[in-house]
Design an enzyme around this catalytic site. Structure first.
Site, PDB file in Angstrom:
ATOM      1  N   THR A 175      15.440  23.191 -16.304  1.00 46.94           N
ATOM      2  CA  THR A 175      14.950  21.662 -17.307  1.00 46.94           C
ATOM      3  C   THR A 175      15.531  20.709 -17.467  1.00 46.94           C
ATOM      4  OG1 THR A 175      13.423  23.061 -17.609  1.00 46.94           O
ATOM      5  CG2 THR A 175      14.042  21.097 -18.999  1.00 46.94           C
ATOM      6  N   THR A 212      16.466  27.407 -17.758  1.00 46.61           N
ATOM      7  CA  THR A 212      16.261  29.044 -18.556  1.00 46.61           C
ATOM      8  C   THR A 212      15.094  30.004 -18.067  1.00 46.61           C
ATOM      9  OG1 THR A 212      14.674  27.844 -19.759  1.00 46.61           O
ATOM     10  CG2 THR A 212      17.026  26.843 -20.236  1.00 46.61           C
ATOM     11  N   ASP A 213      14.776  30.229 -17.154  1.00 48.46           N
ATOM     12  CA  ASP A 213      14.321  31.436 -17.250  1.00 48.46           C
ATOM     13  C   ASP A 213      14.450  32.354 -16.921  1.00 48.46           C
ATOM     14  OD1 ASP A 213      11.443  29.402 -18.118  1.00 48.46           O
ATOM     15  OD2 ASP A 213      10.862  28.888 -16.422  1.00 48.46           O
ATOM     16  N   SER A 259      13.926  27.577 -11.574  1.00 47.89           N
ATOM     17  CA  SER A 259      15.250  29.067 -12.478  1.00 47.89           C
ATOM     18  C   SER A 259      13.934  30.073 -11.392  1.00 47.89           C
ATOM     19  CB  SER A 259      15.756  29.803 -12.943  1.00 47.89           C
ATOM     20  OG  SER A 259      14.852  29.432 -13.926  1.00 47.89           O
TER      21      SER A 259
HETATM   22  C1  SIN Z   1      13.524  26.385 -15.485  1.00 49.32           C
HETATM   23  O1  SIN Z   1      13.834  27.876 -15.637  1.00 49.32           O
HETATM   24  O2  SIN Z   1      14.460  26.521 -14.603  1.00 49.32           O
HETATM   25  C2  SIN Z   1      12.827  25.651 -15.921  1.00 49.32           C
HETATM   26  C3  SIN Z   1      12.257  26.063 -17.857  1.00 49.32           C
HETATM   27  C4  SIN Z   1      13.907  25.252 -18.094  1.00 49.32           C
HETATM   28  O3  SIN Z   1      14.541  25.415 -17.260  1.00 49.32           O
HETATM   29  O4  SIN Z   1      14.063  25.614 -19.248  1.00 49.32           O
END
Ligand code: SIN
Length: 325
Positions: free
Chosen positions: A14, A93-94, A60
């Site tokens: 993100t 973040t995932d 991710s």
């Molecule tokens: C991801 O993990 O690629 C999507 C969600 C994020 O980055 O917050």
């Protein structure tokens, strides 16, 4: 103080995402390339020299063994390159906690390595990515950052890779740490560490090697032996149990897992609860199980896979790696 030279390895997420419209709820992660990103960041006046490299530009959930391998190789090189002082990895973040912990276990802690992400895409109202990036640069450039292993910066908090987990689906303060909530508070201009570095010997715990498939067995009330057996039918070399409470499971499931431990699989009991310790119990000795201690199932899975890859399947030896801080 000299200006820190920071290598930025971009993987997407993100922090590099776009919706195309500031008011839209849905968006695509991994849209902005690292060159454009660093150009946008240059207006912030961060006191660092950046070099960017694009490793991937994806959500991710798709980070896989080949990307982990590339990231590890690039950071390993940077550790020995006199023209690089620190590394920042931009990441979704995932699954940031899994990448951070894998790198933490397999790299020395000689130079700072900081993972950073964002919860809102770059064109959203209240994009958090630039502040997080400026915070990450502040941490990466700090003389007291080495010796703390891989760090994850989100919001104004710095977490250690071993402690951190994503705990919220949408809030910008989405990350928590256990047992240490966080190891520092950071803003673009200030950084306060809560304690001294703990990785003093500068060696990696384990070698980075091709990882075997290690499933997470999700336990629920009344789960049958047949349901567990079906999910483990390909006899994996390692199994992480996402158990109820303190890593518990129905007895028929336990008996299935004992059979897997007897054939040599490394069986690790973790908890599906939000946080807390899963400690070894006397039955573990007889069953041949390992207790995940403070590690939740995703990170217990990373460590289990690495242990198996490094030829460590003896439960007593494996337990020591889960006990480490
Ligand atoms: C991801 O993990 O690629 C999507 C969600 C994020 O980055 O917050």
């Amino acid at each position: 103080m000299t200006t820190p030279r920071i290598l930025v390895l971009a993987t997407g997420g993100t922090i590099a995402g776009q919706a195309g419209d500031a008011m839209r709820a849905d968006y695509r992660p991994g849209q902005i390339g690292i060159e454009t990103y660093l150009e946008q960041a240059s207006v912030l006046g961060i006191a660092a020299e950046f070099t960017g490299r694009q490793i991937a530009n994806i959500g991710s959930e798709d980070i896989d063994a080949s990307i982990w391998s590339r990231l590890h190789a690039e950071i390993d090189l940077a550790m020995r390159d006199d023209s690089v002082d620190a590394v920042i990895v931009t990441h979704g973040t995932d699954t940031a906690e899994e990448t951070a912990f894998l790198l933490d276990l397999t790299l020395p802690s000689t130079k700072p390595v900081v993972l950073v992400g964002a919860m809102r895409p770059a064109d959203a109202v209240g994009y958090d990515g630039m502040r997080n990036f400026a915070n990450a640069a502040r941490v990466a450039g700090d003389a007291e950052a080495p010796g703390r292993g891989v760090l994850v910066v989100m919001g104004d908090r710095v977490h250690s890779a071993r402690d951190v987990r994503k705990a919220e689906t949408r809030a910008t303060e989405a990350f928590r740490g256990f047992p240490r909530e966080s190891v520092a508070i950071v803003t673009p201009s200030r950084l306060d560490w809560f304690g001294a570095p703990w990785r003093v010997d500068d060696t990696a715990s384990l070698r980075f090697l091709p990882l075997p498939e290690v499933p997470i067995l999700a336990i629920y009330a009344g789960m049958s032996a047949a349901a567990a057996s079906r999910q483990l039918s390909d006899d994996p070399a390692g199994i992480v149990v996402s158990g109820v409470g303190e890593g518990n499971m129905p007895d028929p499931v336990r008996q299935v897992l004992v059979q897997h431990a007897r054939r040599g699989a490394l069986v690790v009991r973790a908890s599906r609860t939000d946080q807390g310790l899963v400690d070894p119990v006397p039955d573990d000795l007889e069953d041949g199980f390992v207790a995940a201690r403070a590690l939740g199932p995703p990170k217990a899975r990373v460590l289990t896979a690495l242990l198996v890859a490094n030829g460590i399947s003896d439960p007593a030896k494996a337990q020591r790696y889960f006990d480490e801080r």
